[in-house]
Enzyme design. Structure first.
Site, PDB file in Angstrom:
ATOM      1  N   SER A 124       1.024  -1.161   0.084  1.00 46.33           N
ATOM      2  CA  SER A 124      -0.066   0.022   0.215  1.00 46.33           C
ATOM      3  C   SER A 124       0.874   1.334   0.036  1.00 46.33           C
ATOM      4  CB  SER A 124      -0.721  -0.036   1.462  1.00 46.33           C
ATOM      5  OG  SER A 124      -1.575   1.224   1.362  1.00 46.33           O
ATOM      6  N   TYR A 148      -1.446  -1.383  10.688  1.00 44.61           N
ATOM      7  CA  TYR A 148      -1.668  -1.855   9.699  1.00 44.61           C
ATOM      8  C   TYR A 148      -0.840  -1.671   8.520  1.00 44.61           C
ATOM      9  CZ  TYR A 148      -3.342  -1.797   4.642  1.00 44.61           C
ATOM     10  OH  TYR A 148      -3.571  -2.095   3.334  1.00 44.61           O
ATOM     11  N   LYS A 152       2.336  -3.976   6.355  1.00 46.33           N
ATOM     12  CA  LYS A 152       2.752  -3.826   5.068  1.00 46.33           C
ATOM     13  C   LYS A 152       4.227  -4.024   4.766  1.00 46.33           C
ATOM     14  CE  LYS A 152      -1.210  -4.524   3.349  1.00 46.33           C
ATOM     15  NZ  LYS A 152      -1.496  -6.107   2.922  1.00 46.33           N
TER      16      LYS A 152
HETATM   17  P1  NAD Z   1     -10.941  -7.185   1.463  1.00 42.46           P
HETATM   18  O1  NAD Z   1     -10.986  -7.094   2.878  1.00 42.46           O
HETATM   19  O2  NAD Z   1     -12.042  -6.655   0.510  1.00 42.46           O
HETATM   20  O3  NAD Z   1     -10.404  -8.607   0.809  1.00 42.46           O
HETATM   21  C1  NAD Z   1      -9.351  -9.311   1.562  1.00 42.46           C
HETATM   22  C2  NAD Z   1     -10.034 -10.787   1.465  1.00 42.46           C
HETATM   23  O4  NAD Z   1      -9.177 -11.556   2.160  1.00 42.46           O
HETATM   24  C3  NAD Z   1     -11.500 -10.812   2.276  1.00 42.46           C
HETATM   25  O5  NAD Z   1     -12.267 -11.615   1.310  1.00 42.46           O
HETATM   26  C4  NAD Z   1     -11.186 -11.717   3.377  1.00 42.46           C
HETATM   27  O6  NAD Z   1     -12.299 -12.370   3.604  1.00 42.46           O
HETATM   28  C5  NAD Z   1      -9.907 -12.473   2.932  1.00 42.46           C
HETATM   29  N1  NAD Z   1      -9.037 -12.892   4.167  1.00 42.46           N
HETATM   30  C6  NAD Z   1      -8.649 -12.177   5.170  1.00 42.46           C
HETATM   31  N2  NAD Z   1      -7.776 -12.633   6.129  1.00 42.46           N
HETATM   32  C7  NAD Z   1      -7.839 -13.982   5.582  1.00 42.46           C
HETATM   33  C8  NAD Z   1      -7.087 -15.324   5.990  1.00 42.46           C
HETATM   34  N3  NAD Z   1      -6.393 -15.331   6.869  1.00 42.46           N
HETATM   35  N4  NAD Z   1      -7.352 -16.222   5.229  1.00 42.46           N
HETATM   36  C9  NAD Z   1      -8.227 -16.347   4.116  1.00 42.46           C
HETATM   37  N5  NAD Z   1      -8.772 -15.342   3.854  1.00 42.46           N
HETATM   38  C10 NAD Z   1      -8.773 -14.095   4.224  1.00 42.46           C
HETATM   39  O7  NAD Z   1      -9.550  -6.152   1.054  1.00 42.46           O
HETATM   40  P2  NAD Z   1      -9.229  -5.378  -0.362  1.00 42.46           P
HETATM   41  O8  NAD Z   1      -9.751  -3.895  -0.467  1.00 42.46           O
HETATM   42  O9  NAD Z   1      -9.559  -6.507  -1.478  1.00 42.46           O
HETATM   43  O10 NAD Z   1      -7.681  -5.606  -0.126  1.00 42.46           O
HETATM   44  C11 NAD Z   1      -7.028  -6.664  -0.752  1.00 42.46           C
HETATM   45  C12 NAD Z   1      -5.472  -6.439  -0.149  1.00 42.46           C
HETATM   46  O11 NAD Z   1      -5.024  -5.178  -0.665  1.00 42.46           O
HETATM   47  C13 NAD Z   1      -5.342  -6.307   1.331  1.00 42.46           C
HETATM   48  O12 NAD Z   1      -4.044  -6.976   1.624  1.00 42.46           O
HETATM   49  C14 NAD Z   1      -5.175  -5.027   1.767  1.00 42.46           C
HETATM   50  O13 NAD Z   1      -4.354  -4.781   2.805  1.00 42.46           O
HETATM   51  C15 NAD Z   1      -4.409  -4.254   0.317  1.00 42.46           C
HETATM   52  N6  NAD Z   1      -4.610  -3.079   0.080  1.00 42.46           N
HETATM   53  C16 NAD Z   1      -6.106  -2.612  -0.258  1.00 42.46           C
HETATM   54  C17 NAD Z   1      -6.001  -1.316  -0.401  1.00 42.46           C
HETATM   55  C18 NAD Z   1      -7.467  -0.717  -0.574  1.00 42.46           C
HETATM   56  O14 NAD Z   1      -7.956   0.568  -0.527  1.00 42.46           O
HETATM   57  N7  NAD Z   1      -8.554  -1.458  -0.527  1.00 42.46           N
HETATM   58  C19 NAD Z   1      -5.185  -0.247  -0.440  1.00 42.46           C
HETATM   59  C20 NAD Z   1      -3.935  -0.748  -0.199  1.00 42.46           C
HETATM   60  C21 NAD Z   1      -3.767  -2.109  -0.247  1.00 42.46           C
HETATM   61  C1  UD1 Z   2      -6.853   5.136   3.737  1.00 43.36           C
HETATM   62  C2  UD1 Z   2      -5.659   4.652   4.755  1.00 43.36           C
HETATM   63  C3  UD1 Z   2      -4.623   3.836   4.044  1.00 43.36           C
HETATM   64  C4  UD1 Z   2      -4.894   2.953   2.886  1.00 43.36           C
HETATM   65  C5  UD1 Z   2      -5.777   3.471   1.954  1.00 43.36           C
HETATM   66  C6  UD1 Z   2      -6.596   2.677   0.988  1.00 43.36           C
HETATM   67  C7  UD1 Z   2      -6.226   5.852   6.562  1.00 43.36           C
HETATM   68  C8  UD1 Z   2      -5.476   7.011   7.490  1.00 43.36           C
HETATM   69  N1  UD1 Z   2      -5.327   5.502   5.581  1.00 43.36           N
HETATM   70  O1  UD1 Z   2      -5.885   6.022   2.829  1.00 43.36           O
HETATM   71  O2  UD1 Z   2      -3.602   3.184   5.004  1.00 43.36           O
HETATM   72  O3  UD1 Z   2      -3.843   2.341   2.249  1.00 43.36           O
HETATM   73  O4  UD1 Z   2      -7.111   4.017   2.807  1.00 43.36           O
HETATM   74  O5  UD1 Z   2      -7.492   3.244   0.073  1.00 43.36           O
HETATM   75  O6  UD1 Z   2      -7.258   5.458   6.770  1.00 43.36           O
HETATM   76  N2  UD1 Z   2     -12.085  11.652   4.116  1.00 43.36           N
HETATM   77  C9  UD1 Z   2     -13.023  12.652   4.527  1.00 43.36           C
HETATM   78  N3  UD1 Z   2     -14.182  12.210   5.029  1.00 43.36           N
HETATM   79  C10 UD1 Z   2     -14.335  10.652   5.026  1.00 43.36           C
HETATM   80  C11 UD1 Z   2     -13.232   9.989   4.587  1.00 43.36           C
HETATM   81  C12 UD1 Z   2     -12.431  10.328   4.151  1.00 43.36           C
HETATM   82  O7  UD1 Z   2     -12.823  13.741   4.278  1.00 43.36           O
HETATM   83  O8  UD1 Z   2     -15.394  10.366   5.446  1.00 43.36           O
HETATM   84  C13 UD1 Z   2     -10.812  12.502   3.459  1.00 43.36           C
HETATM   85  C14 UD1 Z   2      -9.238  11.872   4.186  1.00 43.36           C
HETATM   86  O9  UD1 Z   2      -9.247  12.810   5.200  1.00 43.36           O
HETATM   87  C15 UD1 Z   2      -8.521  11.976   2.878  1.00 43.36           C
HETATM   88  C16 UD1 Z   2      -9.085  11.413   1.880  1.00 43.36           C
HETATM   89  O10 UD1 Z   2     -10.553  11.918   2.079  1.00 43.36           O
HETATM   90  O11 UD1 Z   2      -7.930  13.305   2.686  1.00 43.36           O
HETATM   91  C17 UD1 Z   2      -8.900   9.899   1.372  1.00 43.36           C
HETATM   92  O12 UD1 Z   2      -9.407   9.287   2.595  1.00 43.36           O
HETATM   93  P1  UD1 Z   2      -9.342   7.694   2.723  1.00 43.36           P
HETATM   94  O13 UD1 Z   2     -10.360   7.262   1.473  1.00 43.36           O
HETATM   95  O14 UD1 Z   2      -9.706   7.112   3.970  1.00 43.36           O
HETATM   96  O15 UD1 Z   2      -8.030   7.053   2.064  1.00 43.36           O
HETATM   97  P2  UD1 Z   2      -6.736   7.367   2.666  1.00 43.36           P
HETATM   98  O16 UD1 Z   2      -6.650   8.288   3.945  1.00 43.36           O
HETATM   99  O17 UD1 Z   2      -5.858   7.945   1.634  1.00 43.36           O
END
Ligand code: NAD
Ligand code: UD1
Length: 330
Positions: A124, A148, A152
């Site tokens: 991330s 979290y 990572k």
């Molecule tokens: P998500 O929670 O929708 O998907 C994760 C999936 O993994 C879920 O379906 C959950 O049931 C499964 N899971 C969790 N722990 C498990 C385990 N021990 N065994 C088997 N299944 C398990 O999350 P996402 O948004 O799809 O994110 C996927 C990955 O990407 C995560 O590692 C997250 O940290 C990373 N990531 C996500 C974002 C984002 O904004 N969505 C941003 C940066 C990184």
């Molecule tokens: C968040 C996580 C980051 C993760 C990413 C995945 C935090 C502090 N960081 O990032 O670790 O990798 O999601 O997508 O949670 N905002 C509002 N109102 C809201 C929600 C958000 O104003 O109700 C603003 C926040 O202040 C920020 C922007 O929207 O400026 C984006 O926020 P968000 O969607 O939560 O993502 P990140 O904080 O960038």
């Protein structure tokens, strides 16, 4: 290629499975549904008209992992499974270290035993902390501010050490910026439990009238309109990045930013969402959210050069698709 997708029913995993199936890969999914729903499996089949294998269970279950690698000749693993809620990681850090770290260690052990040598890992942009300059490049220093993010960063370190001891492994670390949107079919998307923490899911709940107004955290940042700036990327573009990463198998550790390279402010996103959906999003300005940074956007040129990947969908597509999914799944 036969690809194991951990967390394949989650938000990013499900969209990636669709892309992989569309590219004629064979897909095996493992998920314990800790943050997803069974019905996603049917939806993936509906979108792709293709079949795949599914194992329900936890990747911290060594017996199950061994069974999967024995029953399937897996060539590549995409490792999405893990917990991702920043706030919860602060109050329950052990839960995060346990799931995110242990699952990755067991997975690497099982891969080694099965002679499966390619892994793509979900990292991330949170690992960059507060960058000194923008846009963010992959060689910027890492600094995390919550458990979290630290999981990572630690997993990235584990992968680097593992690579030194196992130089024949191909390890791709993808650092995602802010994935939003949904599949244009409206069948799969992001559906967080309870009150959302992230911006787009919150905007959606206001649009569907489940929440009254959006809280905008801070309008005193040093940005174009004083609200936070982020690099939003359509989840389908992100999924395509994984498909490209699987095609490029290169020994050692390779790190790529997956972002659009463009920064949009919170107010800009709200106004584009309103224009695209014709729905008013009332908001109130609140104080800054603890741990937030002013602006964050990627330099995605390395992924373009090495993976031949770049984000193609617009911010309007992200708003339109996220809202379509919400309407269909209300
Ligand atoms: P998500 O929670 O929708 O998907 C994760 C999936 O993994 C879920 O379906 C959950 O049931 C499964 N899971 C969790 N722990 C498990 C385990 N021990 N065994 C088997 N299944 C398990 O999350 P996402 O948004 O799809 O994110 C996927 C990955 O990407 C995560 O590692 C997250 O940290 C990373 N990531 C996500 C974002 C984002 O904004 N969505 C941003 C940066 C990184
Ligand atoms: C968040 C996580 C980051 C993760 C990413 C995945 C935090 C502090 N960081 O990032 O670790 O990798 O999601 O997508 O949670 N905002 C509002 N109102 C809201 C929600 C958000 O104003 O109700 C603003 C926040 O202040 C920020 C922007 O929207 O400026 C984006 O926020 P968000 O969607 O939560 O993502 P990140 O904080 O960038």
């Amino acid at each position: 290629m036969k690809i194991l997708v951990t967390g394949g029913t989650g938000f990013l995993g499900s969209h990636t499975v669709v892309e992989l199936l569309n590219k004629e890969n064979e897909v095996v999914i493992i998920d314990n549904f800790s943050n997803s729903k069974k019905e996603v499996l049917e939806k993936i089949k509906q979108i792709t008209n293709k079949n795949f294998l599914f194992y329900e269970g936890d990747i911290r279950d060594k017996v199950l992992l061994k069974k999967i690698f024995t029953e399937n000749k897996i060539e590549t693993v995409i490792h999405f499974a893990g917990y991702k809620a920043v706030g919860e990681s602060v109050t329950a850090p052990l839960k995060y270290y346990d799931n995110n770290l242990i699952s990755t260690i067991y997975l690497l052990e099982a891969m080694k035993e099965a002679n499966c040598k390619n892994i793509v890992f979900s990292s991330s942009a949170t690992v960059y902390g507060k960058p000194k300059t923008l846009p963010i490049k992959e060689d910027f220093p890492l600094h995390t501010t919550n458990p979290y993010g630290t999981t990572k960063k630690m997993i990235e370190e584990i992968l680097k050490d593992f690579s030194k001891a196992n130089p024949d492994f191909s390890i791709t670390i993808l650092r995602y910026f802010n994935p939003i949107g949904a599949h244009p079919s409206g069948l799969i998307g992001e559906n967080p439990n309870g009150v959302p923490n992230n911006l787009m899911p919150y905007i959606i709940k206001v649009a569907t009238k489940e929440l009254e107004y959006l809280n905008i955290f801070g309008n005193d940042y040093d940005t174009k309109d004083k609200t936070g700036v982020r690099d939003f990327i359509h989840v389908v573009d992100l999924a395509k990045g994984h498909s490209k990463a699987c095609e490029k198998i290169e020994k050692g550790v390779h790190i790529y930013n997956l972002g659009s390279g463009k920064g949009y402010s919170v107010l800009e996103l709200v106004s584009i969402f309103e224009k695209v959906t014709k729905i008013k999003i009332p908001y109130k300005i609140k104080k800054r959210r603890e741990g937030d940074i002013a602006a964050c956007y990627a330099d995605p040129t390395l992924a373009y050069k090495k993976l031949n990947w770049k984000a193609e969908k617009s911010i309007e597509d992200m708003c339109k698709d996220a809202y379509l999914y919400a309407k269909k799944n209300k």
